[in-house]
Design a protein around this motif. Structure first.
Motif, PDB file in Angstrom:
ATOM      1  N   ALA A  22       0.836  -1.200   0.000  1.00 40.44           N
ATOM      2  CA  ALA A  22       0.000   0.000   0.000  1.00 40.44           C
ATOM      3  C   ALA A  22       0.871   1.250   0.000  1.00 40.44           C
ATOM      4  CB  ALA A  22      -0.925  -0.003   1.214  1.00 40.44           C
ATOM      5  N   LEU A  23       0.412   2.270  -0.695  1.00 44.33           N
ATOM      6  CA  LEU A  23       1.164   3.513  -0.835  1.00 44.33           C
ATOM      7  C   LEU A  23       0.901   4.421   0.356  1.00 44.33           C
ATOM      8  CD1 LEU A  23       0.455   4.208  -4.615  1.00 44.33           C
ATOM      9  CD2 LEU A  23       2.415   3.014  -3.618  1.00 44.33           C
ATOM     10  N   ASP A  24       1.909   4.612   1.182  1.00 45.52           N
ATOM     11  CA  ASP A  24       1.830   5.581   2.259  1.00 45.52           C
ATOM     12  C   ASP A  24       2.944   6.601   2.077  1.00 45.52           C
ATOM     13  OD1 ASP A  24       4.118   4.218   3.036  1.00 45.52           O
ATOM     14  OD2 ASP A  24       3.202   3.266   4.783  1.00 45.52           O
ATOM     15  N   LEU A  25       3.027   7.539   2.986  1.00 43.97           N
ATOM     16  CA  LEU A  25       4.000   8.618   2.841  1.00 43.97           C
ATOM     17  C   LEU A  25       5.421   8.083   2.772  1.00 43.97           C
ATOM     18  CD1 LEU A  25       4.531  11.663   2.759  1.00 43.97           C
ATOM     19  CD2 LEU A  25       4.489  11.682   5.261  1.00 43.97           C
ATOM     20  N   GLU A  26       5.714   7.073   3.570  1.00 42.96           N
ATOM     21  CA  GLU A  26       7.069   6.534   3.613  1.00 42.96           C
ATOM     22  C   GLU A  26       7.454   5.848   2.306  1.00 42.96           C
ATOM     23  OE1 GLU A  26       5.580   7.465   7.462  1.00 42.96           O
ATOM     24  OE2 GLU A  26       4.750   6.075   5.992  1.00 42.96           O
ATOM     25  N   LEU A  27       6.563   5.028   1.763  1.00 43.81           N
ATOM     26  CA  LEU A  27       6.869   4.347   0.513  1.00 43.81           C
ATOM     27  C   LEU A  27       6.984   5.331  -0.635  1.00 43.81           C
ATOM     28  CD1 LEU A  27       7.362   1.803  -1.090  1.00 43.81           C
ATOM     29  CD2 LEU A  27       4.887   1.443  -1.243  1.00 43.81           C
ATOM     30  N   LEU A  28       6.092   6.308  -0.673  1.00 42.27           N
ATOM     31  CA  LEU A  28       6.151   7.301  -1.746  1.00 42.27           C
ATOM     32  C   LEU A  28       7.438   8.118  -1.672  1.00 42.27           C
ATOM     33  CD1 LEU A  28       2.453   8.539  -1.735  1.00 42.27           C
ATOM     34  CD2 LEU A  28       3.571   7.122  -3.475  1.00 42.27           C
ATOM     35  N   THR A  29       7.894   8.412  -0.470  1.00 41.47           N
ATOM     36  CA  THR A  29       9.159   9.136  -0.321  1.00 41.47           C
ATOM     37  C   THR A  29      10.324   8.284  -0.801  1.00 41.47           C
ATOM     38  OG1 THR A  29       8.269  10.378   1.554  1.00 41.47           O
ATOM     39  CG2 THR A  29      10.665  10.300   1.324  1.00 41.47           C
ATOM     40  N   ALA A  30      10.203   6.970  -0.597  1.00 43.81           N
ATOM     41  CA  ALA A  30      11.287   6.068  -0.984  1.00 43.81           C
ATOM     42  C   ALA A  30      11.406   5.901  -2.491  1.00 43.81           C
ATOM     43  CB  ALA A  30      11.079   4.700  -0.343  1.00 43.81           C
ATOM     44  N   VAL A  31      10.333   6.116  -3.233  1.00 47.23           N
ATOM     45  CA  VAL A  31      10.373   5.887  -4.685  1.00 47.23           C
ATOM     46  C   VAL A  31      11.382   6.802  -5.380  1.00 47.23           C
ATOM     47  CG1 VAL A  31       9.050   6.056  -6.835  1.00 47.23           C
ATOM     48  CG2 VAL A  31       8.071   4.873  -4.856  1.00 47.23           C
ATOM     49  N   PRO A  32      11.279   8.132  -5.277  1.00 47.17           N
ATOM     50  CA  PRO A  32      12.294   8.970  -5.941  1.00 47.17           C
ATOM     51  C   PRO A  32      13.686   8.778  -5.362  1.00 47.17           C
ATOM     52  CG  PRO A  32      10.811  10.312  -4.612  1.00 47.17           C
ATOM     53  CD  PRO A  32      10.232   8.951  -4.645  1.00 47.17           C
ATOM     54  N   GLU A  33      13.776   8.505  -4.058  1.00 48.38           N
ATOM     55  CA  GLU A  33      15.092   8.284  -3.456  1.00 48.38           C
ATOM     56  C   GLU A  33      15.755   7.044  -4.057  1.00 48.38           C
ATOM     57  OE1 GLU A  33      14.303   8.029   0.695  1.00 48.38           O
ATOM     58  OE2 GLU A  33      14.197  10.206   0.995  1.00 48.38           O
ATOM     59  N   THR A  34      14.982   5.996  -4.253  1.00 48.10           N
ATOM     60  CA  THR A  34      15.538   4.762  -4.808  1.00 48.10           C
ATOM     61  C   THR A  34      15.920   4.942  -6.272  1.00 48.10           C
ATOM     62  OG1 THR A  34      14.137   3.499  -3.286  1.00 48.10           O
ATOM     63  CG2 THR A  34      15.131   2.297  -5.112  1.00 48.10           C
ATOM     64  N   LEU A  35      15.091   5.654  -7.024  1.00 46.48           N
ATOM     65  CA  LEU A  35      15.439   5.912  -8.427  1.00 46.48           C
ATOM     66  C   LEU A  35      16.727   6.723  -8.536  1.00 46.48           C
ATOM     67  CD1 LEU A  35      11.912   6.648  -9.930  1.00 46.48           C
ATOM     68  CD2 LEU A  35      13.397   4.705 -10.473  1.00 46.48           C
ATOM     69  N   THR A  36      16.936   7.638  -7.621  1.00 40.70           N
ATOM     70  CA  THR A  36      18.198   8.389  -7.603  1.00 40.70           C
ATOM     71  C   THR A  36      19.361   7.462  -7.286  1.00 40.70           C
ATOM     72  OG1 THR A  36      17.092  10.437  -6.929  1.00 40.70           O
ATOM     73  CG2 THR A  36      19.447  10.268  -6.482  1.00 40.70           C
ATOM     74  N   ALA A  37      19.131   6.516  -6.388  1.00 40.25           N
ATOM     75  CA  ALA A  37      20.198   5.588  -5.995  1.00 40.25           C
ATOM     76  C   ALA A  37      20.620   4.683  -7.141  1.00 40.25           C
ATOM     77  CB  ALA A  37      19.740   4.747  -4.800  1.00 40.25           C
ATOM     78  N   VAL A  38      19.710   4.432  -8.098  1.00 43.15           N
ATOM     79  CA  VAL A  38      20.039   3.554  -9.230  1.00 43.15           C
ATOM     80  C   VAL A  38      20.136   4.359 -10.527  1.00 43.15           C
ATOM     81  CG1 VAL A  38      18.994   1.552  -8.127  1.00 43.15           C
ATOM     82  CG2 VAL A  38      17.603   2.950  -9.683  1.00 43.15           C
ATOM     83  N   ALA A  39      20.501   5.632 -10.405  1.00 44.96           N
ATOM     84  CA  ALA A  39      20.537   6.520 -11.569  1.00 44.96           C
ATOM     85  C   ALA A  39      21.487   6.033 -12.650  1.00 44.96           C
ATOM     86  CB  ALA A  39      20.917   7.931 -11.130  1.00 44.96           C
ATOM     87  N   ASP A  40      22.498   5.257 -12.273  1.00 47.98           N
ATOM     88  CA  ASP A  40      23.465   4.777 -13.257  1.00 47.98           C
ATOM     89  C   ASP A  40      23.020   3.488 -13.952  1.00 47.98           C
ATOM     90  OD1 ASP A  40      25.147   6.887 -12.685  1.00 47.98           O
ATOM     91  OD2 ASP A  40      26.303   5.774 -11.189  1.00 47.98           O
ATOM     92  N   ALA A  41      21.906   2.916 -13.545  1.00 47.72           N
ATOM     93  CA  ALA A  41      21.422   1.680 -14.170  1.00 47.72           C
ATOM     94  C   ALA A  41      20.993   1.943 -15.613  1.00 47.72           C
ATOM     95  CB  ALA A  41      20.251   1.110 -13.376  1.00 47.72           C
ATOM     96  N   ARG A  42      21.204   0.952 -16.462  1.00 46.47           N
ATOM     97  CA  ARG A  42      20.815   1.105 -17.868  1.00 46.47           C
ATOM     98  C   ARG A  42      19.304   1.174 -18.032  1.00 46.47           C
ATOM     99  NH1 ARG A  42      21.986  -2.932 -21.506  1.00 46.47           N
ATOM    100  NH2 ARG A  42      21.839  -4.536 -19.899  1.00 46.47           N
ATOM    101  N   ALA A  43      18.573   0.502 -17.154  1.00 43.61           N
ATOM    102  CA  ALA A  43      17.121   0.483 -17.193  1.00 43.61           C
ATOM    103  C   ALA A  43      16.631   0.074 -15.816  1.00 43.61           C
ATOM    104  CB  ALA A  43      16.607  -0.484 -18.258  1.00 43.61           C
ATOM    105  N   VAL A  44      15.318   0.190 -15.608  1.00 41.21           N
ATOM    106  CA  VAL A  44      14.698  -0.154 -14.330  1.00 41.21           C
ATOM    107  C   VAL A  44      13.511  -1.073 -14.600  1.00 41.21           C
ATOM    108  CG1 VAL A  44      13.391   0.737 -12.354  1.00 41.21           C
ATOM    109  CG2 VAL A  44      15.393   1.990 -13.200  1.00 41.21           C
ATOM    110  N   VAL A  45      13.386  -2.116 -13.786  1.00 45.09           N
ATOM    111  CA  VAL A  45      12.184  -2.945 -13.746  1.00 45.09           C
ATOM    112  C   VAL A  45      11.546  -2.736 -12.389  1.00 45.09           C
ATOM    113  CG1 VAL A  45      11.255  -5.292 -13.695  1.00 45.09           C
ATOM    114  CG2 VAL A  45      12.986  -4.663 -15.398  1.00 45.09           C
ATOM    115  N   LEU A  46      10.264  -2.393 -12.368  1.00 47.62           N
ATOM    116  CA  LEU A  46       9.540  -2.138 -11.127  1.00 47.62           C
ATOM    117  C   LEU A  46       8.505  -3.235 -10.921  1.00 47.62           C
ATOM    118  CD1 LEU A  46       9.007  -0.199  -8.736  1.00 47.62           C
ATOM    119  CD2 LEU A  46       7.376   1.000 -10.215  1.00 47.62           C
TER     120      LEU A  46
END
Length: 244
Positions: A22-46
Motif C-alpha cells: 500500500a502507498l503511504d507517505l514513507e513508501l512514496l518518499t522512498a520511490v524517488p530516493e531509490t530511483l536516484t540511488a540507481v541513476a546509473d542503471a541502464r534500465a529499471v524494472v519495477l
C-alpha cells in the motif's frame, strides 16, 4: 521498503511494504530516493513482493492521519509518480498482481507494462476521493480515450482487458514475468541512452505542460476534498465494506 537487485546493469526494484504494498507517505518518499540511488542503471524494472503489485493508497493512514497527513501525502504522491514517469532511462513494470488506484497509476507511469495476474484499475471514485492532477494526467497519457470510463466507472480490469485498451502491453505467465520484463528492458536499451532520454522527454512534454497548467487550481481543490470530514467518514465506510 524497496528492494534493489541488479541484473546486467538493469535495476530491479521490488516494492516490499506490507502484505499489499500500500502507498503511504514513507513508501512514496522512498520511490524517488531509490530511483536516484540507481541513476546509473541502464534500465529499471519495477515490481511488487507478494500477491500485489500495489493495492493503492493506504486509506487507513489517510483516515487516521487526517488533514495534516493528507497535506504531506498528496504532494509526495505526485512527486513519486513523476519520478517514475520522467525517469530518463527505460522503466518496465512487471505487474505481478493487483494494481489498483495509486498502484495502477504507478504501473502506468512506466514505459512498458507487463502483467501476470490479478486486476488493475482506478477505484478512487468508489472510495470517494478525486484525482490530483499528476496521477490523472499520467493515466491520460497511458490510456487516452479509455480514461473516462476507467475513472467514472471505477472498475477493475483483467490483464487481458487492460491489454485491449493499451494499459498493459503484454500478459505473461507468473513464472515468466521477471524474465520477460528484463528482456523488454534490455530491448529498450538498444537505443543510445541520451537518444532514449530525449525521445521520452519529448513524448511526455505535453503531459508536463498540462500538469503545470492545471495544478495551481486543481490540486488545492483535491486536497480540500481529501481532507474533509465527509471524505474521512466516506473512507471509513469504504474500508468497513472491504472488511465484510
Amino acid at each position: 521498503m524497496i528492494d534493489i537487485a541488479v541484473h546486467d546493469g538493469i535495476a530491479v526494484l521490488t516494492l516490499n511494504h506490507g502484505p499489499v504494498n500500500a502507498l503511504d507517505l514513507e513508501l512514496l518518499t522512498a520511490v524517488p530516493e531509490t530511483l536516484t540511488a540507481v541513476a546509473d542503471a541502464r534500465a529499471v524494472v519495477l515490481t511488487g513482493q507478494g500477491r500485489s503489485f500495489s493495492a493503492g493508497v493506504d486509506l487507513k493512514r489517510i483516515v487516521d492521519g487526517g488533514p495534516r497527513y493528507v497535506e504531506k501525502f498528496l504532494p509526495a504522491l505526485s512527486v513519486a509518480m513523476l519520478a517514475v514517469f520522467e525517469h530518463p532511462a527505460p522503466v518496465v513494470a512487471a505487474v505481478n498482481g493487483h494494481a489498483l488506484a495509486g498502484g495502477c497509476v504507478l504501473a502506468a507511469a512506466c514505459d512498458v507494462r507487463l502483467m501476470s495476474g490479478g486486476t488493475i484499475g482506478l477505484t478512487e471514485l468508489a472510495a470517494g476521493v478525486p484525482f490530483p492532477t499528476v496521477p490523472l494526467e499520467i493515466m491520460r497519457h497511458a490510456v487516452g480515450p479509455a480514461l473516462d470510463s476507467m475513472v467514472l466507472e471505477a472498475g477493475r480490469l483483467t490483464p487481458e482487458r487492460a491489454r485491449e485498451i493499451g494499459l498493459v502491453h503484454e500478459v505473461v505467465e507468473p513464472d515468466q514475468l521477471l524474465t520477460a520484463a528484463l528482456a523488454r528492458a534490455e530491448g529498450l536499451c538498444a537505443a543510445p541512452a541520451d537518444v532514449y532520454a530525449m525521445s521520452k522527454f519529448q513524448l511526455r512534454r505535453p503531459v508536463r505542460e498540462r500538469i503545470d497548467t492545471a495544478q495551481p487550481s486543481d490540486d488545492p481543490r483535491a486536497t480540500k476534498i481529501w481532507s474533509s470530514e465527509r471524505t474521512n467518514q466516506t473512507l471509513r465506510t469504504y474500508l468497513e465494506s472491504l472488511r465484510r
